[in-house]
Scaffold this motif. Structure first.
Motif, PDB file in Angstrom:
ATOM      1  N   GLN A  49       0.711  -0.968   0.079  1.00  0.00           N
ATOM      2  CA  GLN A  49       0.199  -0.191  -0.644  1.00  0.00           C
ATOM      3  C   GLN A  49       0.584   1.071   0.020  1.00  0.00           C
ATOM      4  O   GLN A  49       0.036   2.325  -0.302  1.00  0.00           O
ATOM      5  CB  GLN A  49      -1.224   0.036   1.082  1.00  0.00           C
ATOM      6  N   ALA A  50       2.180   1.140   0.083  1.00  0.00           N
ATOM      7  CA  ALA A  50       3.280   2.147   0.807  1.00  0.00           C
ATOM      8  C   ALA A  50       3.621   1.843  -0.759  1.00  0.00           C
ATOM      9  O   ALA A  50       4.327   1.302  -1.655  1.00  0.00           O
ATOM     10  CB  ALA A  50       3.720   2.229   0.928  1.00  0.00           C
ATOM     11  N   GLN A  66      -7.350  -6.232  11.261  1.00  0.00           N
ATOM     12  CA  GLN A  66      -6.208  -5.212  12.096  1.00  0.00           C
ATOM     13  C   GLN A  66      -4.607  -5.860  11.732  1.00  0.00           C
ATOM     14  O   GLN A  66      -3.898  -5.167  11.235  1.00  0.00           O
ATOM     15  CB  GLN A  66      -6.379  -5.474  13.202  1.00  0.00           C
ATOM     16  N   SER A 121      -3.574  -4.413   8.257  1.00  0.00           N
ATOM     17  CA  SER A 121      -2.772  -3.492   8.445  1.00  0.00           C
ATOM     18  C   SER A 121      -1.682  -3.164   9.139  1.00  0.00           C
ATOM     19  O   SER A 121      -0.403  -2.543   8.446  1.00  0.00           O
ATOM     20  CB  SER A 121      -3.579  -2.074   9.012  1.00  0.00           C
ATOM     21  N   GLY A 122      -1.298  -4.436  10.493  1.00  0.00           N
ATOM     22  CA  GLY A 122       0.045  -4.412  10.188  1.00  0.00           C
ATOM     23  C   GLY A 122       0.980  -4.674   9.393  1.00  0.00           C
ATOM     24  O   GLY A 122       1.887  -4.602   9.296  1.00  0.00           O
ATOM     25  N   HIS A 133       0.857  -4.506   6.314  1.00  0.00           N
ATOM     26  CA  HIS A 133       1.565  -3.424   5.469  1.00  0.00           C
ATOM     27  C   HIS A 133       2.212  -2.455   5.526  1.00  0.00           C
ATOM     28  O   HIS A 133       3.218  -1.926   5.332  1.00  0.00           O
ATOM     29  CB  HIS A 133       0.707  -2.448   4.812  1.00  0.00           C
ATOM     30  N   GLU A 134       1.945  -1.993   7.224  1.00  0.00           N
ATOM     31  CA  GLU A 134       3.205  -0.812   8.323  1.00  0.00           C
ATOM     32  C   GLU A 134       4.766  -2.214   8.486  1.00  0.00           C
ATOM     33  O   GLU A 134       5.174  -0.929   8.395  1.00  0.00           O
ATOM     34  CB  GLU A 134       2.278  -1.202   9.378  1.00  0.00           C
ATOM     35  N   ALA A 135       4.957  -3.916   8.372  1.00  0.00           N
ATOM     36  CA  ALA A 135       6.091  -3.573   8.793  1.00  0.00           C
ATOM     37  C   ALA A 135       6.817  -3.759   7.258  1.00  0.00           C
ATOM     38  O   ALA A 135       7.739  -3.509   7.448  1.00  0.00           O
ATOM     39  CB  ALA A 135       5.183  -5.208   8.825  1.00  0.00           C
ATOM     40  N   ALA A 149       6.262  -1.166   4.750  1.00  0.00           N
ATOM     41  CA  ALA A 149       6.560   0.538   3.949  1.00  0.00           C
ATOM     42  C   ALA A 149       7.684   0.511   4.761  1.00  0.00           C
ATOM     43  O   ALA A 149       7.831   1.367   3.293  1.00  0.00           O
ATOM     44  CB  ALA A 149       5.252   1.012   5.145  1.00  0.00           C
ATOM     45  N   GLN A 150       8.032   0.131   5.670  1.00  0.00           N
ATOM     46  CA  GLN A 150      10.066   1.564   5.639  1.00  0.00           C
ATOM     47  C   GLN A 150      10.859   0.524   4.717  1.00  0.00           C
ATOM     48  O   GLN A 150      11.589   1.670   4.165  1.00  0.00           O
ATOM     49  CB  GLN A 150      10.579   1.152   6.887  1.00  0.00           C
ATOM     50  N   ASP A 174      13.745   3.324  14.854  1.00  0.00           N
ATOM     51  CA  ASP A 174      12.827   2.581  14.809  1.00  0.00           C
ATOM     52  C   ASP A 174      11.645   2.069  16.077  1.00  0.00           C
ATOM     53  O   ASP A 174      11.457   2.570  16.763  1.00  0.00           O
ATOM     54  CB  ASP A 174      12.098   1.637  13.739  1.00  0.00           C
ATOM     55  N   SER A 176       9.127   4.086  18.507  1.00  0.00           N
ATOM     56  CA  SER A 176       8.414   3.435  19.337  1.00  0.00           C
ATOM     57  C   SER A 176       7.994   3.653  20.734  1.00  0.00           C
ATOM     58  O   SER A 176       7.036   3.807  21.168  1.00  0.00           O
ATOM     59  CB  SER A 176       8.535   1.597  19.073  1.00  0.00           C
TER      60      SER A 176
END
Length: 682
Positions: free
Chosen positions: A92-93, A171, A174-175, A177-179, A181-182, A346, A350
């Motif tokens: 998604q990114a 959830q 989303s997790g 894709h966040e993992a 994205a960087q 990171d 966090s």
């Protein structure tokens, strides 16, 4: 025989230890779910994804990439597991495509540990979908089978996981894709084979292994291996990965291991086989040849100061091999020290969020100075952690920059940039070098440092100079004609370098330019007289060149298979052959396209190599027919672009092509010497 599956078709699996390879041509996220006898995924602990890459009997990649290799051990699956679904999803990114209909058809293959394909499946017919269930491994009457699924979901990964009965689907998606994205990796670049004695002599810790161009990859593209074996337990689901070792030299004694020992370069004579084969009865410690010269050693450093770098301080049987290993050691060092820095940043972020959440959870801290003071203290701790990480990174970068400053001037022409003074004393070599420099790699945190990108010779796969639009933002200001001109100049520079590093008459170049659009860029090659003939024009010229090279591949293959390689015709050109194709698919009919695919697949093994200058969108009309062709080539860009990833931690590296400096006459000078040497030999 490989079973080429179509949607819904199944095939029995006779092996328990398997590898699932995914090729998509664009970065995708690979994951897998475990299902019970009803196909239900019982919870998030039954999903292997980049945030939790290992489950019992299953390991997936930690990053988004164009190519993935997932490890499966069916014998290690829990008794309650009856189904394994392999999932791929578009990130998604990163500014990439948002639906599979806009990219090439994904390809998945189930292979054994020896690399042999058991079954393969090209997922066609996708349009608006952004996530798809590619394959299903299922247990039936005590035996396992694989089924081609190809079920797509326009709602993405969340809709897919919901359809599999997972209550926390939104959830978890989303997790996932966040993992990734960087660290979005466009394409995983294979590392070089290592030498028999290992890589850099100053390293001591165990290294992660990376995939090789000619053999199976490690289990997961990250390369973080479990010392107990790929299928041994690696902690409980949800356990965070161990951060990579920081600093130059940490965690990297030997670099990546080759799948094919014959590709590892010079090796000492063996003292005996590990299992099978002829026995060497010579004394294992009684040498019959002089030992190789030791690598250079740095002068002793002052107390508290790092050792002074020396060119060629890695192990190897020649200075060229030591420099080769040293460059790949620098590459891994930079990858790991940057990974340590990013991991520390990171963690600091966090930790800041957690501390602020704890402060705000108490209503008494939401007003007044107590809450502000707590937030300021948390910000100060975050800043301190980031500053400490940056200091460590800067220290490591300074050491690597100092090493690069002594290594670059010592490089031979095959490893050196076109601006290196070594080219001004160039002489046509008598032997083929180990490798060739095709560009440089860099990371945003290390603007001062560029690592040479080396590929082994002879080329194990073809090169594709992408003349289409790249992912870098500045490319939007470059029109189509300018991109194609830059791509041709890049191809000419790579071709000239290949001609320069091979001995005279041991490298022959054929050019196909059907419309003549590359005439201006090709002028240095044409004027120097180093080509096998003038560039082929029109459909007839294309057919003639492809026909001759295809016939050559057939002839050599038949001679080798029949054991009569010495019976080739006396006038047969035994030199390595390079076919440079511009403006594909213009001038190519269906027969020519088939011959080109054949040369890309079969040619490298018999000395026929391919370099294509093409925009993939121009050939979109062929659909998935050309997907295997694009996958077989190493994609390069004529302008800086971050489409390559290292095999150790998966950073997206900015690739810069090895171009001739503007106004320099070094390329013409080198080509004239190559032409003169060929004339003298003839």
């Amino acid at each position: 025989m490989t079973a080429e599956l179509v949607r819904g078709q199944n095939h029995p699996l006779s092996q328990a230890h398997l590898e699932i390879r995914v090729s998509a041509g664009t970065p995708v996220v690979a994951a897998a779910t475990l299902g019970d006898d009803g196909g239900t995924v019982r919870g998030v602990e039954w999903v292997a994804h980049p945030g939790t890459p290992t489950l019992p009997g299953l390991e997936v990649s930690r990053q988004a990439a164009a190519d993935h290799r997932l490890a499966v051990d069916l014998d290690a699956m829990p008794e309650a597991v009856h189904r394994v679904h392999v999932l791929i999803s578009l990130p998604q990114a990163g500014g990439g495509p948002v639906r599979f209909g806009a990219v090439a058809a994904p390809f998945v293959a189930v292979t054994g540990l020896d690399g042999g394909e058991v079954a393969s499946y090209t997922i066609t017919g996708l349009d608006s979908e952004s996530a798809v269930v590619a394959l299903e491994l299922y247990r039936r009457q005590g035996a396992w089978k694989v089924r081609a699924v190809g079920q797509g979901y326009a709602g993405g990964l969340a809709e897919l996981l919901t359809d599999q009965g997972l209550p926390q689907a939104q959830q978890l998606a989303s997790g996932i894709h966040e993992a990734v994205a960087q660290g979005l990796a466009r394409s995983v670049q294979a590392p070089p084979p290592r030498t028999a004695d290992g890589d850099r002599s100053r390293q001591t810790a165990a290294s992660a292994l990376g995939p090789d161009q000619s053999g199976p990859a490690p289990y997961g593209t990250q390369g973080h291996q479990n010392p107990a074996g790929p299928y041994a337990p690696q902690g409980t689901p949800g356990t965070p990965p161990v951060p990579p070792a920081a600093g130059p030299g940490a965690g990297h004694p030997s670099g990546p291991a080759p799948a094919d020992p014959s590709a590892a370069g010079p090796t000492p004579p063996p003292t005996g086989p590990a299992g099978g084969g002829p026995i060497d009865y010579s004394h294992p410690r009684r040498g019959t040849t002089a030992p190789p010269p030791p690598p250079p050693t740095a002068p002793p450093a002052a107390p508290g100061q790092p050792a002074q770098p020396v060119a060629g301080d890695a192990t190897g049987w020649s200075m060229e091999e030591r420099l080769y290993n040293q460059i790949w050691g620098m590459f891994e060092d930079l990858a790991r020290t940057t990974a340590a820095y990013r991991s520390a940043v990171d963690f600091a972020e966090s930790r800041l969020e957690k501390e602020i959440d704890q402060v705000l959870s108490d209503p008494r801290n939401r007003i007044g100075g107590q809450g502000d003071a707590a937030r300021e203290a948390a910000l100060a701790r975050q800043t301190q952690l980031v500053d400490q990480a940056r200091q460590a990174l800067d220290r490591d970068l300074a050491q690597l920059v100092a090493e690069a400053d002594v290594v670059e001037p010592a490089l031979p022409p095959a490893f050196a940039g076109w601006d290196n003074p070594v080219w001004h004393s160039y002489r046509v070599p008598m032997e083929i070098p180990m490798a060739l420099r095709i560009g440089d790699l860099g990371l945003p945190e290390s603007d001062r440092l560029r690592i040479p990108l080396l590929v082994r010779l002879p080329l194990e796969r073809g090169l594709w100079i992408d003349s289409g639009r790249t992912a870098m933002a500045d490319d939007v200001f470059v029109d189509t004609h300018e991109r194609r001109r830059l791509a041709m100049e890049s191809a000419v520079a790579h071709t000239a370098r290949l001609l320069a590093v091979y001995p005279a008459d041991e490298f022959t170049v054929h050019l196909v330019d059907p419309a003549g659009s590359g005439a201006q860029a090709l002028a240095p090659l044409v004027r120097s007289g180093v080509l096998a003939g003038p560039p082929a024009r029109g459909a007839a010229g294309v057919a003639d060149v492809l026909g001759r090279l295809t016939q050559r591949v057939d002839l050599v293959q038949m001679a080798l298979r029949g054991g009569v390689a010495d019976s080739l015709p006396p006038d047969f050109d035994t030199a390595q052959q390079l076919l440079v194709v511009n403006d594909f698919p213009h001038g190519f009919d269906d027969r020519a396209v088939t011959q080109l695919r054949y040369l890309a697949d079969e040619g490298p093994a018999v000395g026929v190599h391919l370099m294509m200058v093409a925009d993939r969108e121009d050939a979109a009309g062929y659909g998935p027919l050309l997907d295997p062709l694009w996958r077989s080539l190493l994609r390069l860009t004529p302008v800086p672009d971050d489409h390559l990833a290292d095999p150790w931690v998966g950073h997206a590296w900015t690739y810069e092509p090895a171009l001739v400096p503007p106004g320099s006459g070094v390329l013409e000078t080198v080509l004239r010497q190559v032409a003169a040497a060929r004339t003298k030999r003839s």
